[in-house]
Design an enzyme around this catalytic site. Structure first.
Site, PDB file in Angstrom:
ATOM      1  N   ARG A  48    -111.515  32.396  30.407  1.00  0.00           N
ATOM      2  CA  ARG A  48    -110.988  32.909  31.577  1.00  0.00           C
ATOM      3  C   ARG A  48    -111.188  31.933  32.710  1.00  0.00           C
ATOM      4  O   ARG A  48    -110.552  31.926  33.627  1.00  0.00           O
ATOM      5  CB  ARG A  48    -111.503  34.125  31.706  1.00  0.00           C
ATOM      6  CG  ARG A  48    -110.507  34.791  33.058  1.00  0.00           C
ATOM      7  CD  ARG A  48    -110.903  36.444  32.689  1.00  0.00           C
ATOM      8  NE  ARG A  48    -111.988  36.883  33.472  1.00  0.00           N
ATOM      9  CZ  ARG A  48    -112.579  38.093  33.385  1.00  0.00           C
ATOM     10  NH1 ARG A  48    -111.755  39.102  32.774  1.00  0.00           N
ATOM     11  NH2 ARG A  48    -113.744  38.521  34.027  1.00  0.00           N
ATOM     12  N   PRO A  54    -123.266  28.346  29.947  1.00  0.00           N
ATOM     13  CA  PRO A  54    -123.093  29.702  29.423  1.00  0.00           C
ATOM     14  C   PRO A  54    -124.647  30.522  29.582  1.00  0.00           C
ATOM     15  O   PRO A  54    -125.636  29.893  29.738  1.00  0.00           O
ATOM     16  CB  PRO A  54    -123.117  29.195  27.821  1.00  0.00           C
ATOM     17  CG  PRO A  54    -122.933  27.708  27.860  1.00  0.00           C
ATOM     18  CD  PRO A  54    -123.537  27.445  29.095  1.00  0.00           C
ATOM     19  N   ALA A  55    -124.577  31.678  29.338  1.00  0.00           N
ATOM     20  CA  ALA A  55    -125.681  32.717  29.372  1.00  0.00           C
ATOM     21  C   ALA A  55    -126.691  32.291  28.536  1.00  0.00           C
ATOM     22  O   ALA A  55    -126.299  32.141  27.220  1.00  0.00           O
ATOM     23  CB  ALA A  55    -125.273  34.110  29.192  1.00  0.00           C
ATOM     24  N   GLU A 105    -117.060  37.219  40.156  1.00  0.00           N
ATOM     25  CA  GLU A 105    -116.781  38.594  39.659  1.00  0.00           C
ATOM     26  C   GLU A 105    -117.962  39.292  39.213  1.00  0.00           C
ATOM     27  O   GLU A 105    -118.879  38.818  38.365  1.00  0.00           O
ATOM     28  CB  GLU A 105    -116.025  38.150  38.218  1.00  0.00           C
ATOM     29  CG  GLU A 105    -115.463  39.594  37.680  1.00  0.00           C
ATOM     30  CD  GLU A 105    -116.199  40.174  36.771  1.00  0.00           C
ATOM     31  OE1 GLU A 105    -116.786  41.301  37.100  1.00  0.00           O
ATOM     32  OE2 GLU A 105    -116.200  39.719  35.566  1.00  0.00           O
ATOM     33  N   CYS A 149    -118.604  45.233  32.687  1.00  0.00           N
ATOM     34  CA  CYS A 149    -118.418  45.520  33.980  1.00  0.00           C
ATOM     35  C   CYS A 149    -117.143  46.520  34.570  1.00  0.00           C
ATOM     36  O   CYS A 149    -117.460  47.011  35.456  1.00  0.00           O
ATOM     37  CB  CYS A 149    -118.310  44.237  35.185  1.00  0.00           C
ATOM     38  SG  CYS A 149    -116.853  43.109  34.535  1.00  0.00           S
TER      39      CYS A 149
END
Length: 493
Positions: free
Chosen positions: A171, A187-188, A262, A296
Site C-alpha cells: 500500500r 518493517p515492524a 494512518e 485499526c
C-alpha cells in the site's frame, strides 16, 4: 506434521536475512541481529540483520543517488514493474500466506486473503501510473496559460506495522513507485520476513537498485531518527499507533517533511432496530475478527439499539463461541494468537476492568492456557458507556456491546472518541444511512458491510486517526508535489 515442518523450513530458507541497500543484501554495519518469533509457539523463526543508524543513512544515500534517474523513468516502465510484481506475488501466494501466518499468527485462509488484497495495490497503481494527470488552461483574464504538473516528492521513509505485513508494504511501495519516488522501508520488528521476501520479489520484477531499500531493525528510532533529520528525505509515511505518529510528526516538522499518518482507531459498529440482524452479526464477525481484532479498522464498540440489543448480543456471542483458536497452520483454526505476551495482557486488562465496572461476560473472557499468545473470542454485554474498553483500541478478539435509545444517541456515542478512522452502521433505511454518515466523524463508513478496505478506495481517517489517504486516486497524490508554471499567452493582446 513432518511434511509441514519441512515446508516451513524450506520457505524460511528463501527469505533474505540481510539489509537491502542499493540492490545488495548485506549484514548490519555492527554485525547486530534480532530474532523473529512465532507468536503461536514462542519459537524463533529466523534471525535477521538489525540495521543501525549508519545503515539507515547508507540506505538513504542509495535512494538519493538514483532519485533523479528514477523520476525520469517512463511511466509505462514503472507501471510494468508494478504489474510484474503483482503477477509474481500472485504466483507465490502460498509462500507469502504461509510466511505471514508464521510470523504474525493469522490463520492461513485469512493470510491468503491478505495476499490477494495486498497484491491488488500493485495492480491498481500499475494502472494509475500512466494516469497521473496535470492540466493546461488559460487564466480567467486570458493573459497567461497555467501549466500544472505533479512531480515525485523525492526519497521517502516508509514505516509499516506488524499486523498486515504484506498489504501495508504494498500500500506504500506501490504508489511511491508509481509516482517515481525512491524509498527506505522499515518493517515492524515483529513481522519483517514478509517485507524481506516482498522486496526480493520486486527486485526480480525489475525494480532498479537503490529504488527500494529495506532496513529491518530491532530499533525503530535508530532508523527514523537520523533519516528524518536528513534534508535529503522528503516524506515519511507511517502506519501505527497515535502516540508514535505524533512523535514522528514533531520530528518531521524540523525538515518540513510531507507526512502520511494512518494511526489508531476506535471503530463504532452501529446496529439500528430495523437492521437485518443476521446480516449485522455476519458483518460484526468480519469487522471484529479479521486479523483476530488486531486491525485499526476493527469494530471496537458495538452500539446496538435497545429494542434489539438482547437478540443481537445472543446471536453474536453464539457465532463468536463457535470459533476455534489455534496455530494458523491448523486447518480447523480460525483464530490465531495475539502478537506477543504484552498484547494479550493489555487485552485481558481491558476485559477485567470492564467486568469490574459492571459488564457481563457473555462468552470467552480469558487467555487460552498453553503455548503461544492466544485469547478466547469474547463478547461483553451491558458495558457501561464510560468503561475504558469503549475508549481504548482493544486490538484483540473482544467485542463490547452497549446500547442506545435514539439515532441522535447513536451519533453522539459514535463521536465520543478522539479517533475517527473506520465506522460501520447497519440499517435498512437509506435516508438514515446518509444522515448518520454525514454526522459521524470518521474517514470511512461501512454501510451494511463489515469489510470496506479496497485498493481502489481512499483509506484514512480524521481527528487523531491521522491524515492523508492511501489507495484510490488519492493514494498516488500523497507521493507527489504540485508545480505551477505561468506562461505568457502567445495569443494575448
Amino acid at each position: 506434521m513432518a511434511d509441514t515442518a519441512a515446508r516451513e523450513a524450506e520457505l524460511l530458507a528463501k527469505v533474505p536475512t540481510g539489509l537491502l541497500i542499493n540492490g545488495e543484501w548485506r549484514d548490519a554495519s555492527d554485525g547486530g541481529t534480532f530474532d523473529v518469533i512465532d507468536p503461536a509457539t514462542g519459537n524463533v523463526l529466523a534471525t535477521l540483520a538489525s540495521a543501525t543508524s549508519e545503515d539507515a543513512l547508507a540506505a538513504l544515500d542509495a535512494a538519493d543517488k538514483v532519485q533523479a534517474a528514477w523520476a525520469r523513468t517512463a511511466p509505462r516502465e514503472r507501471a510494468e514493474i508494478l504489474r510484474r510484481g503483482f503477477e509474481l506475488v500472485t504466483e507465490r501466494a502460498e509462500d507469502f500466506a504461509l510466511l505471514m501466518t508464521l510470523e504474525m499468527g493469522k490463520p492461513l485462509g485469512e493470510a491468503r486473503g491478505e495476499v490477494a488484497y495486498g497484491a491488488e495495490f500493485l495492480r491498481w497503481f500499475s494502472e494509475e501510473t500512466v494516469r497521473d494527470y496535470g492540466r493546461y488552461v488559460t487564466t480567467p483574464e486570458g493573459k497567461n496559460k497555467i501549466l500544472v504538473q505533479r512531480k515525485p516528492v523525492g526519497p521517502c521513509l516508509l514505516i509499516t506495522p506488524w499486523n498486515f505485513p504484506l498489504a501495508m508494504a504494498t500500500r506504500k511501495v506501490a504508489p511511491a513507485v508509481a509516482a517515481g519516488c525512491t524509498m527506505v522501508l522499515k518493517p515492524a520488528k515483529f513481522t519483517p520476513l514478509t517485507s524481506q521476501l516482498f522486496a526480493a520479489t520486486m527486485m526480480e520484477a525489475g525494480l532498479p537498485a537503490g529504488v527500494l531499500n529495506v532496513v529491518s531493525s530491532n530499533s525503530a528510532s535508530a532508523i527514523s531518527g537520523p533519516l528524518m533529520q536528513d534534508s535529503r528525505l522528503r516524506k515519511v509515511s507511517f502506519t501505527g499507533s497515535t502516540p508514535v505518529g505524533k512523535r514522528l510528526m514533531k520530528d518531521a516538522a524540523d525538515n518540513v517533511l510531507r507526512t502520511s499518518m494512518e494511526l489508531g482507531g476506535n471503530a463504532p459498529f452501529i446496529v439500528f432496530e430495523d437492521a437485518d440482524l443476521d446480516k449485522a452479526v455476519e458483518g460484526a464477525m468480519a469487522a471484529k475478527m479479521r486479523n483476530m481484532g488486531e486491525a485499526c479498522t476493527a469494530a471496537n464498540r458495538f452500539l446496538v439499539q435497545e429494542s434489539v440489543a438482547g437478540e443481537f448480543t445472543a446471536k453474536f456471542a453464539e457465532a463468536m463461541a463457535a470459533l476455534k483458536t489455534g496455530r494458523g497452520t491448523e486447518p480447523s483454526a480460525n483464530v490465531g494468537p495475539l502478537i506477543d505476551a504484552g498484547a494479550r495482557e493489555d487485552v485481558h486488562g481491558l476485559v477485567t476492568a470492564a467486568v469490574e465496572a459492571g459488564a457481563e461476560v457473555v462468552t470467552g473472557g480469558a487467555p487460552v492456557e498453553g503455548p503461544g499468545y492466544f485469547y478466547q473470542p469474547t463478547v461483553l454485554g451491558n458495558v457501561p458507556n464510560d468503561a475504558d474498553i469503549l475508549r481504548n483500541e482493544i486490538f484483540g478478539p473482544v467485542a463490547p456491546v452497549t446500547t442506545f435509545a435514539t439515532e441522535e444517541d447513536a451519533i453522539r456515542l459514535a463521536n465520543a472518541s478522539e479517533y475517527g478512522l473506520a465506522s460501520y452502521l447497519y440499517t435498512r433505511d437509506y435516508a438514515r444511512m446518509f444522515r448518520v454518515a454525514e454526522q459521524i466523524e470518521f474517514g470511512m463508513v461501512g454501510f451494511n458491510a463489515g469489510v470496506i478496505s479496497n485498493a481502489a478506495a481512499p483509506f484514512g481517517g480524521v481527528k487523531q486517526s491521522g491524515l492523508g489517504r492511501e489507495g484510490g486516486a488519492e493514494g498516488i497524490a500523497e507521493y507527489t508535489t504540485t508545480q505551477y508554471i505561468g506562461i505568457a499567452d502567445p495569443y494575448a493582446q
